[in-house]
Design a protein around this motif. Sequence first.
Motif, mmCIF file in Angstrom:
data_model
loop_
_atom_site.group_PDB
_atom_site.id
_atom_site.type_symbol
_atom_site.label_atom_id
_atom_site.label_comp_id
_atom_site.label_asym_id
_atom_site.label_seq_id
_atom_site.Cartn_x
_atom_site.Cartn_y
_atom_site.Cartn_z
ATOM 1 N N LYS A 126 0.701 -1.254 -0.208
ATOM 2 C CA LYS A 126 -0.055 0.074 -0.053
ATOM 3 C C LYS A 126 0.918 1.104 -0.013
ATOM 4 O O LYS A 126 1.196 1.701 0.714
ATOM 5 C CB LYS A 126 -0.788 -0.008 1.161
ATOM 6 C CG LYS A 126 -2.009 1.027 1.243
ATOM 7 C CD LYS A 126 -2.829 1.214 2.546
ATOM 8 C CE LYS A 126 -3.565 2.343 2.610
ATOM 9 N NZ LYS A 126 -3.834 2.637 4.072
ATOM 10 N N THR A 127 1.229 1.577 -1.070
ATOM 11 C CA THR A 127 2.234 2.814 -1.272
ATOM 12 C C THR A 127 1.555 4.000 -1.772
ATOM 13 O O THR A 127 0.878 4.006 -3.104
ATOM 14 C CB THR A 127 3.516 2.514 -2.192
ATOM 15 O OG1 THR A 127 3.757 1.251 -1.890
ATOM 16 C CG2 THR A 127 4.437 3.621 -2.112
ATOM 17 N N GLU A 128 0.983 4.933 -0.773
ATOM 18 C CA GLU A 128 0.056 5.974 -1.319
ATOM 19 C C GLU A 128 0.945 7.057 -2.198
ATOM 20 O O GLU A 128 2.055 7.364 -1.658
ATOM 21 C CB GLU A 128 -0.388 6.656 -0.069
ATOM 22 C CG GLU A 128 -1.883 7.360 -0.171
ATOM 23 C CD GLU A 128 -2.854 6.283 0.032
ATOM 24 O OE1 GLU A 128 -3.977 6.940 0.595
ATOM 25 O OE2 GLU A 128 -2.895 5.173 -0.267
ATOM 26 N N ARG A 129 0.452 7.418 -3.266
ATOM 27 C CA ARG A 129 0.982 8.386 -4.123
ATOM 28 C C ARG A 129 0.848 9.767 -3.478
ATOM 29 O O ARG A 129 -0.223 10.230 -3.188
ATOM 30 C CB ARG A 129 0.665 8.706 -5.493
ATOM 31 C CG ARG A 129 0.838 7.508 -6.457
ATOM 32 C CD ARG A 129 0.170 7.808 -7.729
ATOM 33 N NE ARG A 129 0.141 6.460 -8.525
ATOM 34 C CZ ARG A 129 0.966 5.958 -9.305
ATOM 35 N NH1 ARG A 129 2.180 6.839 -9.239
ATOM 36 N NH2 ARG A 129 0.960 5.021 -9.906
ATOM 37 N N PRO A 130 2.017 10.666 -3.181
ATOM 38 C CA PRO A 130 1.971 11.963 -2.795
ATOM 39 C C PRO A 130 1.217 12.919 -3.543
ATOM 40 O O PRO A 130 1.264 12.589 -4.929
ATOM 41 C CB PRO A 130 3.155 12.429 -2.537
ATOM 42 C CG PRO A 130 4.201 11.625 -3.565
ATOM 43 C CD PRO A 130 3.477 10.452 -3.682
ATOM 44 N N LYS A 131 0.208 13.634 -3.255
ATOM 45 C CA LYS A 131 -0.406 14.507 -4.030
ATOM 46 C C LYS A 131 0.584 15.492 -4.732
ATOM 47 O O LYS A 131 1.161 16.436 -3.987
ATOM 48 C CB LYS A 131 -1.690 15.313 -3.287
ATOM 49 C CG LYS A 131 -2.876 15.806 -4.103
ATOM 50 C CD LYS A 131 -3.417 17.008 -3.445
ATOM 51 C CE LYS A 131 -4.526 16.489 -2.482
ATOM 52 N NZ LYS A 131 -5.194 17.632 -1.641
#
Length: 101
Positions: free
Chosen positions: A15-20
Motif C-alpha cells: 500500500k504505497t500512497e502516491r503523494p498529491k
Amino acid sequence: MPDSLTIPRTKVRPKTERPKLHKVILLNDDYTPREFVVSVLKAEFHVGEDLAQKIMITAHRRGVCVVAVFTKDVAETKATRATEAGKAKGYPLQFTTEPEE
Ligand code: NFA
C-alpha cells in the motif's frame, strides 16, 4: 476452526500512497522583463530555452501558466525561490502553488 480464521495472510498488498502533486504557477505582471522571466524558469525549473519561452509567453498572454508539478514541499520551495529571484532584482514577479485535483 476454519483455516480462513486461523491462518494469517502471507501475501501482503503493498500500500504505497502516491503523494498529491502541487502545481507551480507563474503569474503575469506588467514590469518583469520577458528575458528575466525566461532566465528564472531555466535556472529554477531546469527547463530549456524553448519551453521557458513558451511558459513565459503563455503567462504573458493568458495571465497565468502552470510551470510544472512537484510534491508539496518541493513546489513551495521552488515557487518561493523563483519569486525571491525577482524580488532581489526589484521585480514583482510571482510564482504560486496549488494542489492538483
Ligand atoms: N508581461 C511581462 C512583460 O511584458 C513579461 C512577463 C511574462 C512577466 C510572464 C511575468 C510573467 N515584460
